[in-house]
Design a protein around this motif. Structure first.
Motif, PDB file in Angstrom:
ATOM      1  N   CYS A   1     -11.577  -5.872  -0.754  1.00  0.00           N
ATOM      2  CA  CYS A   1     -10.487  -6.772  -0.360  1.00  0.00           C
ATOM      3  C   CYS A   1     -10.067  -6.525   1.090  1.00  0.00           C
ATOM      4  CB  CYS A   1      -9.296  -6.565  -1.285  1.00  0.00           C
ATOM      5  SG  CYS A   1      -7.893  -7.616  -0.872  1.00  0.00           S
TER       6      CYS A   1
ATOM      7  N   CYS B   1      -5.182  -2.561  -0.526  1.00  0.00           N
ATOM      8  CA  CYS B   1      -5.619  -2.991  -1.854  1.00  0.00           C
ATOM      9  C   CYS B   1      -6.809  -2.168  -2.347  1.00  0.00           C
ATOM     10  CB  CYS B   1      -5.943  -4.481  -1.843  1.00  0.00           C
ATOM     11  SG  CYS B   1      -6.564  -5.088  -3.429  1.00  0.00           S
TER      12      CYS B   1
ATOM     13  N   CYS C   1      -2.452 -10.365  -2.197  1.00  0.00           N
ATOM     14  CA  CYS C   1      -3.278  -9.906  -1.075  1.00  0.00           C
ATOM     15  C   CYS C   1      -3.369 -10.951   0.026  1.00  0.00           C
ATOM     16  CB  CYS C   1      -4.658  -9.494  -1.567  1.00  0.00           C
ATOM     17  SG  CYS C   1      -4.568  -7.980  -2.520  1.00  0.00           S
TER      18      CYS C   1
ATOM     19  N   CYS D   1      -9.314 -10.222  -2.664  1.00  0.00           N
ATOM     20  CA  CYS D   1      -9.836  -9.945  -3.992  1.00  0.00           C
ATOM     21  C   CYS D   1      -9.519 -11.013  -5.029  1.00  0.00           C
ATOM     22  CB  CYS D   1      -9.297  -8.604  -4.474  1.00  0.00           C
ATOM     23  SG  CYS D   1      -7.519  -8.618  -4.769  1.00  0.00           S
TER      24      CYS D   1
HETATM   25 ZN   LIG Z   1      -6.735  -7.339  -2.836  1.00  0.00          ZN
END
Ligand SMILES: [Zn+2]
Length: 183
Positions: A136, A141, A162, A157
């Motif tokens: 990611c 993350c 995110c 991701c």
């Molecule tokens: Zn992520």
């Protein structure tokens, strides 16, 4: 749902049960009950699997081996031999049984079968040179995922937080830069 299944493969989802691996790792599988819950939430694994302390230890060993091999793949280096042994040995065990009926598909098996299934899924992903494995783009993350998007241009991701967090930070930075330029 307590756990996230956004990696595109259950073996990668398993590796993502440790959050934020680099900066401030948080393990979300700390008891056999956590493992039972994760298995119950994973769509392609049997329901009502019971796990004991030994099962949890095996699951964590498999998880870390899969993570190590995935990193090796990501960094184009040879696979770590100890991790290969764990994944290959686990994959050799009995797998869950599938039964089709008018009610649909029924998957059954014990915890050992679950781990064998996950190891096999991991092997399939890691052996596939065409699979687009990524980490990611949000540094905190560290989740690994398969990018199946057209042109493989996915950056995050699949957790909403995110992409949104990174975009929000970029927006704030641009706004700050504009404000500074206006001064
Ligand atoms: Zn992520």
């Amino acid at each position: 749902m307590r756990f996230a299944f956004v990696s595109g493969d259950p073996a990668l989802d398993l590796t993502a049960t440790v959050l934020s691996r680099r900066a401030d790792p948080l393990d979300t599988l700390t008891t056999p009950a956590d493992l039972e819950q994760w298995v119950a939430e994973c769509a392609e694994l049997p329901d009502h699997v019971t796990a004991g302390a030994t099962d949890l230890a095996s699951a964590l060993a498999l998880r870390e081996a899969l993570y190590r091999l995935a990193l090796d793949r990501l960094r184009s280096r040879p696979f770590h031999s100890g991790s290969l042994a764990i994944v290959n040995d686990t994959a050799a065990g009995p797998v869950p049984t599938l039964r089709l009926s008018d009610d649909g598909l029924r998957v059954s098996g014990d915890c050992r079968a679950v781990l064998a299934r996950l190891a096999r899924r991991g092997i399939t992903v890691l052996a596939d040179r065409g699979a687009c494995l990524k980490e990611c783009g949000r540094p905190d993350c560290t989740r690994l995922y398969l990018d199946r998007s057209r042109g493989s241009r996915r950056t995050w991701c699949g957790m909403d937080e995110c992409g949104n967090r990174v975009k929000a930070a970029a927006y704030r930075a641009r706004r700050r830069a504009r404000a500074t330029a206006a001064d």
